[in-house]
Write a protein that holds these residues in place. Structure first.
Motif, PDB file in Angstrom:
ATOM      1  N   GLU A 112     -14.116   5.465  -7.937  1.00 54.39           N
ATOM      2  CA  GLU A 112     -14.255   6.765  -7.261  1.00 54.39           C
ATOM      3  C   GLU A 112     -13.039   7.618  -7.649  1.00 54.39           C
ATOM      4  N   PRO A 113     -12.933   8.008  -8.924  1.00 52.61           N
ATOM      5  CA  PRO A 113     -11.701   8.644  -9.409  1.00 52.61           C
ATOM      6  C   PRO A 113     -11.300   9.919  -8.680  1.00 52.61           C
ATOM      7  N   GLU A 114     -12.268  10.656  -8.171  1.00 50.65           N
ATOM      8  CA  GLU A 114     -11.912  11.904  -7.480  1.00 50.65           C
ATOM      9  C   GLU A 114     -11.211  11.648  -6.143  1.00 50.65           C
ATOM     10  N   PHE A 115     -11.248  10.400  -5.660  1.00 49.10           N
ATOM     11  CA  PHE A 115     -10.621  10.084  -4.378  1.00 49.10           C
ATOM     12  C   PHE A 115      -9.415   9.154  -4.516  1.00 49.10           C
ATOM     13  N   THR A 116      -9.047   8.785  -5.731  1.00 46.17           N
ATOM     14  CA  THR A 116      -7.950   7.841  -5.926  1.00 46.17           C
ATOM     15  C   THR A 116      -6.652   8.340  -5.301  1.00 46.17           C
ATOM     16  N   VAL A 117      -6.371   9.616  -5.453  1.00 43.36           N
ATOM     17  CA  VAL A 117      -5.127  10.159  -4.918  1.00 43.36           C
ATOM     18  C   VAL A 117      -5.056  10.011  -3.400  1.00 43.36           C
ATOM     19  N   ARG A 118      -6.203   9.891  -2.744  1.00 44.54           N
ATOM     20  CA  ARG A 118      -6.240   9.734  -1.288  1.00 44.54           C
ATOM     21  C   ARG A 118      -5.472   8.491  -0.852  1.00 44.54           C
ATOM     22  N   LEU A 119      -5.489   7.450  -1.684  1.00 47.41           N
ATOM     23  CA  LEU A 119      -4.778   6.224  -1.323  1.00 47.41           C
ATOM     24  C   LEU A 119      -3.292   6.469  -1.107  1.00 47.41           C
ATOM     25  N   LEU A 120      -2.724   7.381  -1.849  1.00 52.71           N
ATOM     26  CA  LEU A 120      -1.295   7.632  -1.728  1.00 52.71           C
ATOM     27  C   LEU A 120      -0.940   8.421  -0.476  1.00 52.71           C
ATOM     28  N   MET A 121      -1.947   8.896   0.247  1.00 52.06           N
ATOM     29  CA  MET A 121      -1.698   9.705   1.437  1.00 52.06           C
ATOM     30  C   MET A 121      -2.044   8.992   2.743  1.00 52.06           C
ATOM     31  N   ILE A 122      -2.528   7.738   2.671  1.00 54.06           N
ATOM     32  CA  ILE A 122      -2.923   7.104   3.927  1.00 54.06           C
ATOM     33  C   ILE A 122      -1.677   6.787   4.758  1.00 54.06           C
ATOM     34  N   PRO A 123      -1.777   6.945   6.063  1.00 54.94           N
ATOM     35  CA  PRO A 123      -0.618   6.729   6.933  1.00 54.94           C
ATOM     36  C   PRO A 123      -0.013   5.325   6.828  1.00 54.94           C
ATOM     37  N   ALA A 124      -0.816   4.319   6.535  1.00 49.53           N
ATOM     38  CA  ALA A 124      -0.291   2.941   6.450  1.00 49.53           C
ATOM     39  C   ALA A 124       0.760   2.807   5.351  1.00 49.53           C
ATOM     40  N   LEU A 125       0.709   3.653   4.327  1.00 51.03           N
ATOM     41  CA  LEU A 125       1.722   3.577   3.274  1.00 51.03           C
ATOM     42  C   LEU A 125       3.103   3.972   3.781  1.00 51.03           C
ATOM     43  N   ASP A 126       3.154   4.755   4.873  1.00 53.06           N
ATOM     44  CA  ASP A 126       4.455   5.070   5.476  1.00 53.06           C
ATOM     45  C   ASP A 126       5.145   3.798   5.936  1.00 53.06           C
ATOM     46  N   GLU A 127       4.361   2.855   6.470  1.00 54.63           N
ATOM     47  CA  GLU A 127       4.932   1.578   6.895  1.00 54.63           C
ATOM     48  C   GLU A 127       5.457   0.790   5.704  1.00 54.63           C
ATOM     49  N   LEU A 128       4.732   0.819   4.594  1.00 54.24           N
ATOM     50  CA  LEU A 128       5.162   0.120   3.394  1.00 54.24           C
ATOM     51  C   LEU A 128       6.448   0.750   2.846  1.00 54.24           C
ATOM     52  N   ARG A 129       6.515   2.075   2.839  1.00 54.54           N
ATOM     53  CA  ARG A 129       7.737   2.755   2.396  1.00 54.54           C
ATOM     54  C   ARG A 129       8.920   2.369   3.289  1.00 54.54           C
ATOM     55  N   ALA A 130       8.695   2.352   4.594  1.00 56.32           N
ATOM     56  CA  ALA A 130       9.765   2.006   5.534  1.00 56.32           C
ATOM     57  C   ALA A 130      10.234   0.573   5.324  1.00 56.32           C
ATOM     58  N   GLU A 131       9.314  -0.351   5.060  1.00 59.01           N
ATOM     59  CA  GLU A 131       9.696  -1.745   4.828  1.00 59.01           C
ATOM     60  C   GLU A 131      10.482  -1.873   3.532  1.00 59.01           C
ATOM     61  N   HIS A 132      10.072  -1.169   2.476  1.00 57.19           N
ATOM     62  CA  HIS A 132      10.847  -1.178   1.227  1.00 57.19           C
ATOM     63  C   HIS A 132      12.265  -0.677   1.489  1.00 57.19           C
ATOM     64  N   ALA A 133      12.387   0.433   2.195  1.00 55.92           N
ATOM     65  CA  ALA A 133      13.710   1.001   2.467  1.00 55.92           C
ATOM     66  C   ALA A 133      14.558   0.036   3.285  1.00 55.92           C
ATOM     67  N   ARG A 134      13.950  -0.611   4.268  1.00 62.55           N
ATOM     68  CA  ARG A 134      14.690  -1.582   5.089  1.00 62.55           C
ATOM     69  C   ARG A 134      15.201  -2.728   4.227  1.00 62.55           C
ATOM     70  N   ARG A 135      14.352  -3.234   3.334  1.00 59.27           N
ATOM     71  CA  ARG A 135      14.760  -4.342   2.462  1.00 59.27           C
ATOM     72  C   ARG A 135      15.856  -3.919   1.488  1.00 59.27           C
ATOM     73  N   ILE A 136      15.753  -2.712   0.966  1.00 57.07           N
ATOM     74  CA  ILE A 136      16.793  -2.226   0.058  1.00 57.07           C
ATOM     75  C   ILE A 136      18.126  -2.148   0.794  1.00 57.07           C
ATOM     76  N   ARG A 137      18.111  -1.609   2.011  1.00 52.79           N
ATOM     77  CA  ARG A 137      19.349  -1.521   2.797  1.00 52.79           C
ATOM     78  C   ARG A 137      19.934  -2.907   3.059  1.00 52.79           C
ATOM     79  N   THR A 138      19.079  -3.855   3.403  1.00 58.00           N
ATOM     80  CA  THR A 138      19.550  -5.219   3.662  1.00 58.00           C
ATOM     81  C   THR A 138      20.192  -5.807   2.417  1.00 58.00           C
ATOM     82  N   LEU A 139      19.567  -5.614   1.267  1.00 62.04           N
ATOM     83  CA  LEU A 139      20.106  -6.157   0.018  1.00 62.04           C
ATOM     84  C   LEU A 139      21.346  -5.387  -0.442  1.00 62.04           C
ATOM     85  N   GLN A 140      21.431  -4.113  -0.105  1.00 66.75           N
ATOM     86  CA  GLN A 140      22.656  -3.369  -0.394  1.00 66.75           C
ATOM     87  C   GLN A 140      23.818  -3.929   0.418  1.00 66.75           C
ATOM     88  N   ALA A 141      23.556  -4.279   1.672  1.00 63.66           N
ATOM     89  CA  ALA A 141      24.612  -4.803   2.541  1.00 63.66           C
ATOM     90  C   ALA A 141      25.175  -6.130   2.041  1.00 63.66           C
TER      91      ALA A 141
END
Length: 197
Positions: A112-141
């Motif tokens: 469904e190529p016309e809707f692929t970009v929609r995946l990047l806007m789903i609210p659940a990805l905010d949680e994934l971004r937050a978890e990545h950032a948390r892990r990066i901070r932990t590994l920076q420490a």
């Protein structure tokens, strides 16, 4: 009033469940609102009380089906925060989630190529971004990740990269082991790891 609201929520959920199954199986173009209403056991116009049109219903169904995929990826990230386990566990967790969610898999597979970009806007990805950032901070420490990078910015950039890897895996029908080898790991390492001394 509360009973009517609960009934409305149940009806909306029945429509979403039917939409996920039908769109996941037949795709956007070959599915009609009447098909979904029928699958949900509702009258021919019931969906219009909840969704303005077919596209709005499709987007809601994509959100509903993709959210558990992201949750599966997050669940695969255990307490082990090492970079190697983090990368591998996330991709495997997301792939496993896609196996159980036909509409999300259809979108990621490029059907469904016309809707692929929609995946990047789903609210659940905010949680994934937050978890990545948390892990990066932990590994920076602990000195395992560079101090000169912004965890929030890097995590926002990592999510589309991870989604692109998933798309490539599904669209080329590659195995994770063959596709996510040392070259892909080297790219992530170059972004995250402190320079060797």
């Amino acid at each position: 009033m509360a009973t009517a609201m609960r009934k409305g929520e149940r009806t909306r959920q029945a429509l979403l469940d039917a939409a996920v199954a039908r769109f996941g199986r037949d795709g956007y173009q070959r599915t009609s609102i009447a098909d979904i209403n029928r699958d949900a056991g509702l009258s021919g116009t019931a969906a219009y009380a909840y969704f303005a049109n077919k596209e709005e219903l499709f987007l809601a169904a994509v959100d509903a089906d993709a959210t558990p995929v992201i949750e599966a990826g997050l669940a695969a990230l255990t307490g082990d925060i090492t970079l190697d386990n983090w990368r591998g566990a996330l991709i495997i967790g997301l792939l496993d989630g896609l196996e159980r969610h036909p509409l999300a898999r259809r979108i990621v597979a490029g059907l469904e190529p016309e809707f692929t970009v929609r995946l990047l806007m789903i609210p659940a990805l905010d949680e994934l971004r937050a978890e990545h950032a948390r892990r990066i901070r932990t590994l920076q420490a602990t000195g395992q990740v560079r101090f000169d990078i912004d965890p929030d910015q890097i995590s926002r950039g990592m999510v589309p990269i991870v989604m692109s890897l998933l798309m490539a895996l599904l669209q080329t029908r590659s195995t994770p082991a063959a596709f996510l080898g040392p070259d892909v790991a080297a790219v992530f390492d170059a972004i995250l790891l402190p320079p060797a001394r």
